[in-house]
Write an enzyme that holds these catalytic residues in place. Structure first.
Site, PDB file in Angstrom:
ATOM      1  N   GLU A  34      25.174  86.640  58.543  1.00  0.00           N
ATOM      2  CA  GLU A  34      25.683  85.192  58.826  1.00  0.00           C
ATOM      3  C   GLU A  34      24.185  84.513  59.519  1.00  0.00           C
ATOM      4  O   GLU A  34      23.359  84.918  60.037  1.00  0.00           O
ATOM      5  CB  GLU A  34      26.592  85.459  60.059  1.00  0.00           C
ATOM      6  CG  GLU A  34      27.611  86.355  59.476  1.00  0.00           C
ATOM      7  CD  GLU A  34      29.001  85.636  59.596  1.00  0.00           C
ATOM      8  OE1 GLU A  34      29.054  84.345  59.902  1.00  0.00           O
ATOM      9  OE2 GLU A  34      30.061  86.159  59.722  1.00  0.00           O
ATOM     10  N   ASP A  35      24.262  83.307  59.025  1.00  0.00           N
ATOM     11  CA  ASP A  35      23.513  82.354  59.642  1.00  0.00           C
ATOM     12  C   ASP A  35      22.179  82.447  59.781  1.00  0.00           C
ATOM     13  O   ASP A  35      21.340  82.099  60.772  1.00  0.00           O
ATOM     14  CB  ASP A  35      24.211  82.087  61.313  1.00  0.00           C
ATOM     15  CG  ASP A  35      25.555  81.625  61.376  1.00  0.00           C
ATOM     16  OD1 ASP A  35      26.069  81.713  60.192  1.00  0.00           O
ATOM     17  OD2 ASP A  35      25.896  81.353  62.266  1.00  0.00           O
ATOM     18  N   CYS A  73      29.778  78.347  57.504  1.00  0.00           N
ATOM     19  CA  CYS A  73      30.420  79.290  56.859  1.00  0.00           C
ATOM     20  C   CYS A  73      31.555  79.019  56.070  1.00  0.00           C
ATOM     21  O   CYS A  73      31.523  79.555  54.642  1.00  0.00           O
ATOM     22  CB  CYS A  73      30.740  80.499  57.676  1.00  0.00           C
ATOM     23  SG  CYS A  73      31.811  80.149  59.258  1.00  0.00           S
ATOM     24  N   ASP A 250      25.147  83.867  54.320  1.00  0.00           N
ATOM     25  CA  ASP A 250      26.206  82.833  54.068  1.00  0.00           C
ATOM     26  C   ASP A 250      25.672  81.537  53.995  1.00  0.00           C
ATOM     27  O   ASP A 250      26.340  80.572  53.363  1.00  0.00           O
ATOM     28  CB  ASP A 250      27.500  83.252  54.573  1.00  0.00           C
ATOM     29  CG  ASP A 250      27.580  82.886  56.159  1.00  0.00           C
ATOM     30  OD1 ASP A 250      26.430  82.785  56.681  1.00  0.00           O
ATOM     31  OD2 ASP A 250      28.453  82.729  56.977  1.00  0.00           O
ATOM     32  N   HIS A 251      24.672  81.075  54.777  1.00  0.00           N
ATOM     33  CA  HIS A 251      24.172  79.848  54.881  1.00  0.00           C
ATOM     34  C   HIS A 251      22.802  79.782  55.707  1.00  0.00           C
ATOM     35  O   HIS A 251      22.641  81.027  56.068  1.00  0.00           O
ATOM     36  CB  HIS A 251      24.994  78.803  55.384  1.00  0.00           C
ATOM     37  CG  HIS A 251      25.609  79.140  56.583  1.00  0.00           C
ATOM     38  ND1 HIS A 251      25.049  78.946  57.933  1.00  0.00           N
ATOM     39  CD2 HIS A 251      26.834  79.720  57.069  1.00  0.00           C
ATOM     40  CE1 HIS A 251      25.905  79.409  58.915  1.00  0.00           C
ATOM     41  NE2 HIS A 251      26.946  79.701  58.418  1.00  0.00           N
TER      42      HIS A 251
END
Length: 566
Positions: A34-35, A73, A250-251
């Site tokens: 994530e992130d 997300c 995811d980003h």
């Protein structure tokens, strides 16, 4: 006409069985963190130690120019699971379900996005082709997923539960690098020295900011060890050498003025792909890749024909297409705050179009204020102690922005009004309009209007039609009048009690790593597996119960129990 043709092609494709590969289908694993932007040592970051991911890169392909379609997300994950831009299917607002869209956050009710009826979550195609598909465990797609998407979705979901001989597609979501962990782990010890951090010029260089960046980098190092344990699990099972592995985020970055943005730091992500047999090991690929390309690429690698409606392009496998010239991204509502920005990126420049230039860049999002460095930045703003680059976040926007990422990676200098860059500005502006016209942009509607159109002006989502069962000489068939409904079914044998499946968490099981509440040796209640109905007759014995769950994405589900022998 082009859009109508694509829809028809997509429907015709889906009405038949998914095309099966003539060769053995590969196992595929997604390791999704994530992130994070590419803050990994294999991408040149000397402040973070990521030996496990570095080794994966040494045995695979490291992609340099990979971008998500959103800097947050849920919209991004809706693209990943469908192969469609979130702005084209109505999943662009962050977020829409689980209480996030309701009165507390926005003037619209919670809703499951009503995406086009011909669009499916791509694991459904894999399952039709014989794959065992698992997700551990985050979904967050902006809509309720049909029961047909996964064989397993949960904290102990694993390829280890598959029937013998089945190829698998397994997704593992690593939460440790999520934005929330910047404040939830604020008091935990650090693995990275804050004094050795390089502070980007758009942040004030303070102890709090340095500690915030060190916290993120520490979380990345912990995430690397989690990824290493998963890789060890594959090796222990004798699967690593012949399994396709994707590692990606995811980003982009979790820090303030990174996450939620469509700037380079909000959408640029790492991507490493290890091929079976370590083909192309240690190579670097400079092709432009978008996260909208991930779904068609997996289908290509699995030997399944890519549906014509998908807006992404395969970058690996037999259906690989030439490298794309541009990637595209969008930003819309974030929690309480509305803004609308679209971005186009080539391999050097980024163009942004701001539909709401009267708004400042900064969005006053309550959730983000839990981050210590966010609170400090606001205090320094109020005290007038930010320099011009740092204070720019709190200024209004021009309509157009253009940045040279090669010479200005932090995007501090807008080139849109400089004559020497006019040709590039016009090129990317033209690419933006062509893309927007081709795929559509539901951001042009207010969120209320969009929901009203989906719900036909009513106050609640439409209902999937109740499936009907037709007896045939070879069994029973299932029919649903709702166009685009995915139909799942399972059989409970007559005279037997319905017992839920149980999975035991072992010291190797990744569920225990992601969810500390799952202890070694503990049994985990697994959701029942729903089969994907493909139109073929189903055999039922007397007294057998056929359980059916039909769902058109965005509608309410229709559930039916049918007892055989009636």
């Amino acid at each position: 006409m082009k859009k109508i043709l694509l829809v028809c092609l997509g429907l015709c494709w889906y009405q038949g069985n998914a095309q099966k590969s003539t060769q053995k289908q590969p196992n595929i694993v997604w390791i999704v963190c994530e992130d994070i932007s590419p803050y990994l040592s294999c991408y040149g970051n000397i402040e973070v130690k990521t030996p496990n991911i570095d080794q994966l890169a040494a045995e695979g392909i490291r992609y340099s120019h990979v971008y998500t379609t959103a800097g947050v997300c849920a919209p991004s994950r809706s693209t990943l699971i469908t192969g469609m831009y979130q702005t084209s299917i109505g999943t662009q607002h962050m977020r829409t379900i689980n209480g996030a869209a309701g009165a507390k956050y926005s003037p619209v009710p919670d809703y499951s996005a009503v995406i086009p009826d011909y669009v499916k979550c791509f694991p459904e195609y894999l399952r039709q082709s014989g794959y065992y598909c698992t997700n551990n465990e985050k979904q967050d797609y902006q809509f309720e997923a049909p029961v047909t998407v996964w064989d397993e979705n949960g904290p102990a979901a694993s390829w280890r539960n598959r029937p013998a001989g089945k190829p698998f597609f397994a997704v593992f979501n690593l939460f440790i690098t999520h934005e929330s962990q910047l404040f939830m782990r604020e008091k935990d010890s650090l693995l990275v020295d804050p004094d050795k951090i390089t502070v980007p010029p758009f942040y004030p260089d303070t102890k709090t900011v340095r500690r915030g960046i060190a916290r993120l980098f520490t979380n990345i190092q912990i995430m690397d060890s989690q990824a290493g344990k998963l890789i060890s699990m594959l090796k222990a099972d004798g699967l690593y050498e012949n399994t396709l592995i994707f590692f990606y985020s995811d980003h982009g970055g979790a820090l303030p003025w990174m996450k939620r943005e469509v700037l380079e730091r909000g959408i640029h992500i790492p991507l490493i792909v290890k091929l079976p047999g370590k083909k192309q090991a240690g190579t670097r690929c400079n092709d432009m890749v978008s996260s909208v390309d991930f779904a068609p690429t997996v289908l290509s690698l699995a030997g399944i024909k890519i549906p014509a409606y998908m807006q992404g392009f395969a970058f690996l496998g037999p259906q690989k297409t030439p490298s794309r010239k541009y990637v595209f991204a969008g930003r819309d509502r974030m929690d309480t705050e509305y803004d609308r920005v679209r971005a186009v990126h080539d391999n050097r420049y980024e163009y942004l179009y701001n539909y709401m230039p009267e708004k400042i860049y900064y969005q006053d999002i309550e959730y983000r204020k839990s981050i210590p460095m966010m609170r400090e930045i606001l205090a320094l703003r109020d005290a007038g102690k930010l320099d011009s680059f740092q204070a720019a976040w709190f200024k209004t926007k021009p309509v157009e922005e253009l940045y040279d990422i090669e010479t200005d990676p932090n995007e501090l200098h807008n080139l849109a009004a400089i004559p020497a860059y006019k040709a590039k500005l016009v090129e990317l502006r033209t690419a933006f309009h062509k893309w927007s016209d081709a795929v559509g942009d539901l951001g042009a509607l207010s969120e209320k209007e969009m929901i009203s159109k989906w719900w036909d002006g009513k106050n609640t989502a439409p209902q999937t039609d109740t499936p009907t069962i037709v007896k045939t000489g070879n069994g029973v068939t299932i029919h649903c009048q709702t166009k685009g409904a995915s139909i799942g079914y399972r059989i409970v044998k007559g005279g037997t009690a319905t017992k839920p499946d149980m999975h035991t968490v072992s010291s190797w099981d990744f569920g225990g790593l992601l969810n500390p509440s799952l202890k070694n040796g503990q049994q985990h209640l697994a959701a029942p597996v729903w089969n994907v109905y493909n139109g073929e007759p189903i055999q039922l014995g007397t007294g057998d119960t056929l359980k059916i769950n039909a769902l058109r994405i965005g509608f309410k589900a229709a559930v039916v129990d049918y007892v055989g022998g009636k």
